[in-house]
Design a protein around this motif. Structure first.
Motif, PDB file in Angstrom:
ATOM      1  N   ARG A   1       0.864  -1.321  -0.037  1.00  0.00           N
ATOM      2  CA  ARG A   1      -0.026   0.011   0.066  1.00  0.00           C
ATOM      3  C   ARG A   1       0.783   1.186  -0.116  1.00  0.00           C
ATOM      4  N   ALA A   2       0.448   2.453  -0.609  1.00  0.00           N
ATOM      5  CA  ALA A   2       1.188   3.688  -0.695  1.00  0.00           C
ATOM      6  C   ALA A   2       1.142   4.330   0.523  1.00  0.00           C
ATOM      7  N   ALA A   3       0.347   4.269   1.376  1.00  0.00           N
ATOM      8  CA  ALA A   3       0.644   4.768   2.706  1.00  0.00           C
ATOM      9  C   ALA A   3       1.613   4.076   3.554  1.00  0.00           C
ATOM     10  N   ASP A   4       1.558   2.923   3.347  1.00  0.00           N
ATOM     11  CA  ASP A   4       2.642   2.057   4.142  1.00  0.00           C
ATOM     12  C   ASP A   4       3.858   2.455   3.482  1.00  0.00           C
ATOM     13  N   LEU A   5       4.278   2.612   2.453  1.00  0.00           N
ATOM     14  CA  LEU A   5       5.453   3.152   1.958  1.00  0.00           C
ATOM     15  C   LEU A   5       5.702   4.514   2.342  1.00  0.00           C
ATOM     16  N   MET A   6       4.848   5.438   2.241  1.00  0.00           N
ATOM     17  CA  MET A   6       4.907   6.650   2.734  1.00  0.00           C
ATOM     18  C   MET A   6       5.484   6.808   4.141  1.00  0.00           C
ATOM     19  N   ALA A   7       4.721   5.933   4.869  1.00  0.00           N
ATOM     20  CA  ALA A   7       4.931   5.850   6.361  1.00  0.00           C
ATOM     21  C   ALA A   7       6.535   5.603   6.480  1.00  0.00           C
ATOM     22  N   TRP A   8       6.884   4.460   5.745  1.00  0.00           N
ATOM     23  CA  TRP A   8       8.240   4.062   5.887  1.00  0.00           C
ATOM     24  C   TRP A   8       9.183   4.886   5.458  1.00  0.00           C
ATOM     25  N   VAL A   9       8.940   5.739   4.541  1.00  0.00           N
ATOM     26  CA  VAL A   9       9.834   6.688   4.026  1.00  0.00           C
ATOM     27  C   VAL A   9      10.103   7.890   4.992  1.00  0.00           C
ATOM     28  N   GLU A  10       8.905   8.245   5.686  1.00  0.00           N
ATOM     29  CA  GLU A  10       8.857   9.118   6.728  1.00  0.00           C
ATOM     30  C   GLU A  10       9.533   8.873   7.737  1.00  0.00           C
ATOM     31  N   SER A  11       9.574   7.681   8.327  1.00  0.00           N
ATOM     32  CA  SER A  11      10.316   7.027   9.240  1.00  0.00           C
ATOM     33  C   SER A  11      12.060   7.214   9.076  1.00  0.00           C
ATOM     34  N   LEU A  12      12.237   6.908   7.907  1.00  0.00           N
ATOM     35  CA  LEU A  12      13.819   7.141   7.425  1.00  0.00           C
ATOM     36  C   LEU A  12      14.110   8.477   7.632  1.00  0.00           C
ATOM     37  N   VAL A  13      13.320   9.617   7.324  1.00  0.00           N
ATOM     38  CA  VAL A  13      13.936  10.829   7.302  1.00  0.00           C
ATOM     39  C   VAL A  13      13.673  11.317   8.868  1.00  0.00           C
ATOM     40  N   GLU A  14      12.827  10.875   9.677  1.00  0.00           N
ATOM     41  CA  GLU A  14      12.654  10.977  10.951  1.00  0.00           C
ATOM     42  C   GLU A  14      13.892  10.354  11.995  1.00  0.00           C
TER      43      GLU A  14
ATOM     44  N   PHE B   1      12.055  -2.591   2.680  1.00  0.00           N
ATOM     45  CA  PHE B   1      10.713  -2.221   2.881  1.00  0.00           C
ATOM     46  C   PHE B   1       9.921  -3.580   2.906  1.00  0.00           C
ATOM     47  N   GLY B   2       9.137  -3.658   3.878  1.00  0.00           N
ATOM     48  CA  GLY B   2       8.459  -5.251   3.873  1.00  0.00           C
ATOM     49  C   GLY B   2       7.420  -5.231   3.154  1.00  0.00           C
ATOM     50  N   GLY B   3       6.799  -4.342   2.434  1.00  0.00           N
ATOM     51  CA  GLY B   3       5.654  -4.556   1.720  1.00  0.00           C
ATOM     52  C   GLY B   3       5.633  -4.405   0.327  1.00  0.00           C
ATOM     53  N   ASN B   4       4.822  -4.614  -0.390  1.00  0.00           N
ATOM     54  CA  ASN B   4       4.677  -4.434  -1.869  1.00  0.00           C
ATOM     55  C   ASN B   4       4.582  -3.033  -2.371  1.00  0.00           C
ATOM     56  N   TYR B   5       4.957  -2.555  -3.281  1.00  0.00           N
ATOM     57  CA  TYR B   5       4.963  -1.304  -3.888  1.00  0.00           C
ATOM     58  C   TYR B   5       5.184  -0.988  -5.179  1.00  0.00           C
ATOM     59  N   ARG B   6       4.807   0.287  -5.605  1.00  0.00           N
ATOM     60  CA  ARG B   6       4.732   0.418  -7.162  1.00  0.00           C
ATOM     61  C   ARG B   6       5.773   1.387  -7.244  1.00  0.00           C
ATOM     62  N   LEU B   7       6.954   1.093  -8.209  1.00  0.00           N
ATOM     63  CA  LEU B   7       8.284   1.797  -8.296  1.00  0.00           C
ATOM     64  C   LEU B   7       8.070   2.998  -9.164  1.00  0.00           C
ATOM     65  N   LYS B   8       7.089   3.303  -9.983  1.00  0.00           N
ATOM     66  CA  LYS B   8       7.281   4.595 -10.742  1.00  0.00           C
ATOM     67  C   LYS B   8       6.753   5.632  -9.916  1.00  0.00           C
ATOM     68  N   PRO B   9       5.709   5.588  -9.026  1.00  0.00           N
ATOM     69  CA  PRO B   9       5.539   6.626  -8.394  1.00  0.00           C
ATOM     70  C   PRO B   9       6.604   7.002  -7.355  1.00  0.00           C
ATOM     71  N   VAL B  10       7.441   6.231  -6.777  1.00  0.00           N
ATOM     72  CA  VAL B  10       8.398   6.500  -5.984  1.00  0.00           C
ATOM     73  C   VAL B  10       9.604   7.080  -6.682  1.00  0.00           C
ATOM     74  N   ALA B  11       9.795   6.746  -8.190  1.00  0.00           N
ATOM     75  CA  ALA B  11      10.739   7.352  -8.871  1.00  0.00           C
ATOM     76  C   ALA B  11      10.358   8.915  -9.323  1.00  0.00           C
ATOM     77  N   SER B  12       8.983   8.992  -9.703  1.00  0.00           N
ATOM     78  CA  SER B  12       8.542  10.393 -10.121  1.00  0.00           C
ATOM     79  C   SER B  12       8.752  11.272  -8.644  1.00  0.00           C
ATOM     80  N   ALA B  13       8.519  10.818  -7.387  1.00  0.00           N
ATOM     81  CA  ALA B  13       8.826  11.304  -6.448  1.00  0.00           C
ATOM     82  C   ALA B  13      10.084  12.160  -6.235  1.00  0.00           C
ATOM     83  N   LEU B  14      11.213  10.875  -6.455  1.00  0.00           N
ATOM     84  CA  LEU B  14      12.498  11.234  -6.382  1.00  0.00           C
ATOM     85  C   LEU B  14      13.054  12.190  -7.368  1.00  0.00           C
ATOM     86  N   LYS B  15      12.334  12.543  -8.269  1.00  0.00           N
ATOM     87  CA  LYS B  15      13.000  13.554  -9.414  1.00  0.00           C
ATOM     88  C   LYS B  15      13.056  14.844  -8.869  1.00  0.00           C
TER      89      LYS B  15
END
Length: 199
Positions: free
Chosen positions: A1-14, A25-39
């Motif tokens: 889930r996107a929400a789980d990935l976002m929470a995981w990324v936020e925890s890295l920053v914290e 990351f322990g869950g499934n995720y779509r790589l393209k939205p992550v890549a778009s954000a990393l731009k």
């Protein structure tokens, strides 16, 4: 889930973690939205995706690098990528004059000589400064490898000035083209006194 990935990324920053290792990351995720954000990333200095079947992973990494000037280490390894992804990545490398990646690992993929030809212009770009380039197990022959090495030396040897490691191991670098590649590497090293290892 996107929400789980976002929470995981936020925890890295914290926690002050600047290495985004998606393998952890322990869950499934779509790589393209992550890549778009990393731009637009100005925090994370490394990204790792490996040992998963994501044929478009190198293409997604190319999207991440379109404007990115913060990532210094990029690993997209053993993801079943095909040559098209490397063509896209080469175009982005060439086009992003502020690209900061110095450690690049794209190993274990079906890049082939066609993908090597597509990646070469990015390695030839004036702003490219590689310290480590890992391209092992890429189904690249000596012809494709020669294109890569020649490209890196094409622009006043700038791409070679900081190169410490070039890994082209487990590729079919044989025959007359293989001999030419070895001679080329020897000449480049002797001419510029640049330390690197061909593993």
């Amino acid at each position: 889930r996107a929400a789980d990935l976002m929470a995981w990324v936020e925890s890295l920053v914290e926690r002050g973690v600047k290495d985004m290792n998606l393998d952890q990351f322990g869950g499934n995720y779509r790589l393209k939205p992550v890549a778009s954000a990393l731009k637009h990333n100005n925090y994370f200095v490394s990204l790792r995706v490996s040992d998963v079947s994501r044929e478009t992973a190198v293409s997604a990494a190319a999207v991440a690098m379109i404007k990115n000037c913060t990532l210094r280490r990029l690993t997209v390894r053993n993801v079943d990528a095909k040559y098209e992804g490397f063509e896209a990545f080469g175009k982005v490398m060439k086009g992003n004059g502020k690209m900061a990646v110095t450690h690049l690992d794209l190993s274990h993929a079906e890049m082939t000589d066609r993908g090597a030809a597509g990646l070469a212009p990015g390695l030839a770009a004036y702003h490219t400064r590689m310290s480590e380039l890992r391209l092992s197990h890429m189904a690249v022959t000596a012809t494709g490898a020669e294109q890569l090495v020649t490209a890196m030396y094409a622009n006043d040897k700038h791409a070679f000035e900081t190169l410490e490691l070039l890994d082209l191991s487990a590729n079919p670098l044989t025959g007359m083209a293989g001999s030419r590649l070895v001679d080329l590497l020897k000449k480049r090293r002797a001419a510029s006194d640049i330390p690197f290892s061909l593993l």
